[in-house]
Design an enzyme around this catalytic site. Structure first.
Site, PDB file in Angstrom:
ATOM      1  N   HIS A   1       0.399  -0.568 -13.810  1.00 60.39           N
ATOM      2  CA  HIS A   1       1.126  -1.663 -14.020  1.00 60.39           C
ATOM      3  C   HIS A   1       2.589  -1.259 -14.022  1.00 60.39           C
ATOM      4  CE1 HIS A   1       1.841  -5.825 -15.169  1.00 60.39           C
ATOM      5  NE2 HIS A   1       2.911  -5.281 -15.997  1.00 60.39           N
TER       6      HIS A   1
ATOM      7  N   GLY B   1       0.801  -1.161  -0.075  1.00 62.02           N
ATOM      8  CA  GLY B   1      -0.133  -0.017   0.038  1.00 62.02           C
ATOM      9  C   GLY B   1       0.780   1.152  -0.083  1.00 62.02           C
TER      10      GLY B   1
ATOM     11  N   LEU C   1      -4.385  -7.525  -6.821  1.00 65.52           N
ATOM     12  CA  LEU C   1      -3.891  -8.607  -7.521  1.00 65.52           C
ATOM     13  C   LEU C   1      -4.858  -9.609  -8.205  1.00 65.52           C
ATOM     14  CD1 LEU C   1      -0.636  -9.758  -5.435  1.00 65.52           C
ATOM     15  CD2 LEU C   1      -0.746  -8.117  -7.433  1.00 65.52           C
TER      16      LEU C   1
ATOM     17  N   ASP D   1      -4.501  -6.244 -17.793  1.00 65.22           N
ATOM     18  CA  ASP D   1      -3.652  -5.415 -18.243  1.00 65.22           C
ATOM     19  C   ASP D   1      -3.757  -5.103 -19.781  1.00 65.22           C
ATOM     20  OD1 ASP D   1      -2.436  -5.566 -16.042  1.00 65.22           O
ATOM     21  OD2 ASP D   1      -1.079  -7.259 -16.506  1.00 65.22           O
TER      22      ASP D   1
HETATM   23  C1  GRF Z   1       3.188  -1.281  -7.542  1.00 64.21           C
HETATM   24  O1  GRF Z   1       4.712  -1.700  -8.193  1.00 64.21           O
HETATM   25  C2  GRF Z   1       1.988  -1.463  -8.577  1.00 64.21           C
HETATM   26  O2  GRF Z   1       2.433  -1.093  -9.829  1.00 64.21           O
HETATM   27  C3  GRF Z   1       1.980  -2.892  -8.561  1.00 64.21           C
HETATM   28  O3  GRF Z   1       1.891  -3.335  -7.326  1.00 64.21           O
HETATM   29  C4  GRF Z   1       2.931  -2.697  -6.612  1.00 64.21           C
HETATM   30  C5  GRF Z   1       2.048  -2.108  -5.375  1.00 64.21           C
HETATM   31  O4  GRF Z   1       3.005  -1.444  -4.491  1.00 64.21           O
HETATM   32  N1  GRF Z   1       0.475  -3.242  -9.423  1.00 64.21           N
HETATM   33  P1  GRF Z   1       2.340  -1.057  -3.312  1.00 64.21           P
HETATM   34  O5  GRF Z   1       1.536  -1.969  -2.546  1.00 64.21           O
HETATM   35  O6  GRF Z   1       1.665   0.499  -3.620  1.00 64.21           O
HETATM   36  O7  GRF Z   1       3.549  -0.572  -2.218  1.00 64.21           O
END
Ligand code: GRF
Length: 188
Positions: A104, A12, A85, A145
């Site tokens: 992404h 997050g 995810l 995607d």
């Molecule tokens: C990011 O790199 C985003 O692009 C990907 O998941 C990661 C999430 O990172 N889909 P965080 O949880 O915001 O630290």
């Protein structure tokens, strides 16, 4: 007041960054963060940031209207997947046309699709000796995607970069561009 709903499954850090970006903006609020992981670090961050974090069960996400009902109730201006995810069910996409976006951590269409998330993406970039990588912010449709691209930003990759270095560079791009893109979509 513009309302954003964020979806996240992990750390997050993007949620925190987006929240900080809008913290002094009285016209934009983060109505809620929705997560499918009841132990995700994002929940801890939401507690610190004073944002409602709502957990939903993966099975219920696909077999019931629980998330749809929450979203209809909030009536968000934008739904933002920030490190989320799971595949978004078609029903949600249909109910919020052009209102769901994702980030992404690569330059789509390269390194997209099922299984291409987190370090898997950066490992693949490293293995293929790519000289650049980046981020893609795009609309969400029924396929992983594949929705229309809103913004891409690039960063060079050198032969000496580790996958952690690549991940770091990509996160920096995310922090820089994601809130601004959200801002412009809200006011565009
Ligand atoms: C990011 O790199 C985003 O692009 C990907 O998941 C990661 C999430 O990172 N889909 P965080 O949880 O915001 O630290």
């Amino acid at each position: 007041m513009k309302r954003i709903v964020l979806f996240a499954s992990g750390s997050g850090s993007n949620v925190e960054n987006i929240s900080n970006y809008f913290s002094n903006n009285s016209e934009v609020t983060i109505a809620a963060v929705l997560t499918n992981k009841n132990n995700a670090k994002v929940i801890e961050r939401c507690n610190q940031l004073n944002i409602s974090a709502l957990y939903f069960n993966r099975h219920a996400f696909y077999t019931s209207d629980c998330v749809l009902d929450i979203l209809k109730n909030i009536n968000p201006d934008l739904i933002v997947l920030a490190g989320f995810l799971l595949k978004v069910p078609e029903k949600l996409v249909k109910n919020f046309p052009n209102k769901i976006i994702n980030i992404h951590p690569a330059l789509l269409p390269k390194y997209g699709g099922k299984g291409m998330y987190g370090m898997n993406v950066h490992n693949a970039v490293k293995t293929n000796n790519e000289q650049e990588t980046g981020i893609t912010i795009h609309y969400v449709n029924e396929n992983y995607d594949e929705g229309a691209i809103i913004k891409q930003a690039k960063t060079p990759v050198s032969a000496t970069d580790t996958t952690d270095d690549i991940a770091h560079k990509v996160h920096e791009l995310e922090y820089k561009h994601f809130p601004k893109v959200i801002d412009s979509l809200l006011h565009g």
